[in-house]
Design a protein around this motif. Sequence first.
Motif, PDB file in Angstrom:
ATOM      1  N   GLN A 109      32.923 -97.346 -36.658  1.00 48.15           N
ATOM      2  CA  GLN A 109      31.815 -95.935 -36.769  1.00 48.15           C
ATOM      3  C   GLN A 109      31.742 -95.644 -35.293  1.00 48.15           C
ATOM      4  O   GLN A 109      31.217 -94.479 -35.168  1.00 48.15           O
ATOM      5  CB  GLN A 109      30.758 -96.634 -37.153  1.00 48.15           C
ATOM      6  CG  GLN A 109      30.016 -97.598 -36.511  1.00 48.15           C
ATOM      7  CD  GLN A 109      28.521 -97.976 -37.044  1.00 48.15           C
ATOM      8  OE1 GLN A 109      27.399 -97.510 -36.917  1.00 48.15           O
ATOM      9  NE2 GLN A 109      28.490 -98.990 -37.994  1.00 48.15           N
ATOM     10  N   THR A 112      33.131 -92.106 -34.993  1.00 46.30           N
ATOM     11  CA  THR A 112      32.440 -91.012 -35.540  1.00 46.30           C
ATOM     12  C   THR A 112      31.224 -90.110 -34.576  1.00 46.30           C
ATOM     13  O   THR A 112      31.334 -90.590 -33.131  1.00 46.30           O
ATOM     14  CB  THR A 112      31.529 -91.807 -36.754  1.00 46.30           C
ATOM     15  OG1 THR A 112      30.333 -92.217 -36.179  1.00 46.30           O
ATOM     16  CG2 THR A 112      32.296 -92.274 -37.595  1.00 46.30           C
ATOM     17  N   SER A 114      28.170 -90.206 -34.995  1.00 45.78           N
ATOM     18  CA  SER A 114      26.746 -90.832 -35.009  1.00 45.78           C
ATOM     19  C   SER A 114      26.232 -91.617 -33.890  1.00 45.78           C
ATOM     20  O   SER A 114      27.154 -92.083 -33.154  1.00 45.78           O
ATOM     21  CB  SER A 114      26.700 -91.677 -36.281  1.00 45.78           C
ATOM     22  OG  SER A 114      25.532 -92.461 -36.461  1.00 45.78           O
ATOM     23  N   ILE A 118      24.913 -97.736 -38.101  1.00 43.69           N
ATOM     24  CA  ILE A 118      24.917 -97.668 -39.741  1.00 43.69           C
ATOM     25  C   ILE A 118      25.513 -98.935 -40.431  1.00 43.69           C
ATOM     26  O   ILE A 118      26.436 -99.258 -39.986  1.00 43.69           O
ATOM     27  CB  ILE A 118      25.763 -96.408 -39.826  1.00 43.69           C
ATOM     28  CG1 ILE A 118      25.095 -95.144 -39.253  1.00 43.69           C
ATOM     29  CG2 ILE A 118      25.640 -96.276 -41.439  1.00 43.69           C
ATOM     30  CD1 ILE A 118      26.092 -93.905 -39.158  1.00 43.69           C
ATOM     31  N   PHE A 131      20.615 -96.099 -42.086  1.00 41.29           N
ATOM     32  CA  PHE A 131      20.921 -95.426 -40.952  1.00 41.29           C
ATOM     33  C   PHE A 131      19.678 -95.775 -40.113  1.00 41.29           C
ATOM     34  O   PHE A 131      18.418 -95.358 -40.145  1.00 41.29           O
ATOM     35  CB  PHE A 131      20.780 -93.844 -40.973  1.00 41.29           C
ATOM     36  CG  PHE A 131      21.793 -93.397 -42.131  1.00 41.29           C
ATOM     37  CD1 PHE A 131      22.879 -92.844 -41.487  1.00 41.29           C
ATOM     38  CD2 PHE A 131      21.529 -93.665 -43.274  1.00 41.29           C
ATOM     39  CE1 PHE A 131      23.936 -92.448 -42.248  1.00 41.29           C
ATOM     40  CE2 PHE A 131      22.798 -93.023 -44.147  1.00 41.29           C
ATOM     41  CZ  PHE A 131      23.920 -92.618 -43.670  1.00 41.29           C
ATOM     42  N   ASP A 133      17.416 -95.330 -36.994  1.00 40.48           N
ATOM     43  CA  ASP A 133      17.148 -94.249 -35.837  1.00 40.48           C
ATOM     44  C   ASP A 133      15.964 -94.669 -34.994  1.00 40.48           C
ATOM     45  O   ASP A 133      15.589 -94.208 -34.129  1.00 40.48           O
ATOM     46  CB  ASP A 133      16.540 -93.154 -36.930  1.00 40.48           C
ATOM     47  CG  ASP A 133      15.122 -93.405 -37.526  1.00 40.48           C
ATOM     48  OD1 ASP A 133      14.739 -94.508 -37.658  1.00 40.48           O
ATOM     49  OD2 ASP A 133      14.348 -92.411 -37.474  1.00 40.48           O
ATOM     50  N   MET A 144      18.533 -85.970 -36.639  1.00 45.17           N
ATOM     51  CA  MET A 144      19.379 -86.820 -36.629  1.00 45.17           C
ATOM     52  C   MET A 144      19.697 -87.684 -37.956  1.00 45.17           C
ATOM     53  O   MET A 144      20.978 -87.877 -38.271  1.00 45.17           O
ATOM     54  CB  MET A 144      19.639 -87.837 -35.511  1.00 45.17           C
ATOM     55  CG  MET A 144      19.370 -87.191 -34.022  1.00 45.17           C
ATOM     56  SD  MET A 144      20.649 -86.213 -33.663  1.00 45.17           S
ATOM     57  CE  MET A 144      22.354 -87.126 -33.680  1.00 45.17           C
ATOM     58  N   ASP A 148      22.764 -86.931 -40.227  1.00 45.04           N
ATOM     59  CA  ASP A 148      23.983 -88.016 -40.716  1.00 45.04           C
ATOM     60  C   ASP A 148      23.902 -88.478 -42.015  1.00 45.04           C
ATOM     61  O   ASP A 148      24.948 -88.733 -42.644  1.00 45.04           O
ATOM     62  CB  ASP A 148      23.759 -89.364 -39.714  1.00 45.04           C
ATOM     63  CG  ASP A 148      24.026 -89.255 -38.555  1.00 45.04           C
ATOM     64  OD1 ASP A 148      24.448 -88.107 -37.905  1.00 45.04           O
ATOM     65  OD2 ASP A 148      23.913 -90.207 -37.335  1.00 45.04           O
TER      66      ASP A 148
END
Length: 343
Positions: A109, A112, A114, A118, A131, A133, A144, A148
Amino acid sequence: MTPDLTRRRWPVTSLCVLRDTLAARGISLAPFLAAAGLPADLLDDPANEVAASVELRVISAVLQALGDPPGLGLDVGQRYRVAAYGVWGFALLASATLRSALTLGLEYQDLTYSVMPITFVDQAEGSAVNFDDRGLPPSLRRYMVERDIAAARRIAIDLWGEPPPSRAARFRFAEPEGMAPLYEAALQCPVSFGAEGNELLYDRIDLDRPLPQANPVVAALHVEACHERLRRLRGQAPFVETVTACILARPGRFPDLPEVAAELRLSERSLRRRLAEAGIGYRDLVARLRHDLAVDMLTETGMAVEAVAERLGYAETASFTHAFRRWTGQSPSRFGGRRPGVQ
């Protein structure tokens, strides 16, 4: 902002998605780029990179100027097509099921866009993509998470060829007043707010159905080898990594320099010059990729020599055998025979 985000860099593709979303609303991203100290022509060259921390400053300025409108992240996230992720997306497309695509995607990941951890877990009620945050500034969290989760949904659609049946979506933030229908329409599933975590849920049986674009097992192993190769190149010049991703995004063949230059929106002369500045020529880069991928496939996957030659874009097995002898001093059949269990 966590220190990790000050070190991560990625192509400007992500900012291009934000630019296009705002342009559709009649808003220019240019003033926000300038405020963050970024050149006006930064997004003109897809090979350019930006630090994750700088992109977050741009996003933060946009949200502040627009009043942090609910749903903006959903709009942006739906524009993240799987092809925008380069070789990472290519690896997902070769996966046999959505579950295997998720597993592979989350393993890498860091490739990516992000900035949240994740995870993928099986729960009593189904499988959930979570996810987290909590490490983000509060002012960025809703956007965000929206972005995502919507991007994950968009990627799943690209993999399936149609919207897969999400069981539900959950958000930690409170429901923006009267906005639940907007979220449900965007994600095409029931949505709840004020939850313990941000999650996109699927039924296990749906995750294990074959993907429509799934390649044979050998092709999937080849794509995984490409992905691994890109990971090993992360220590090289960022531009070389970008060119590598472009080269590896075409299964079964290696594009010539004019095609890669067109893909990157560069002149052929500029592409040659920038590779030379990084200390490598285009033909040398392709040869090295072919060499390393051939070694990976012969020693790790047990593929037949003929299949390796085809995957590497050789019209004839004899041409591949000649090149492999030049690289290693051995025939590919003898080299591949070093793998335990391969005859």
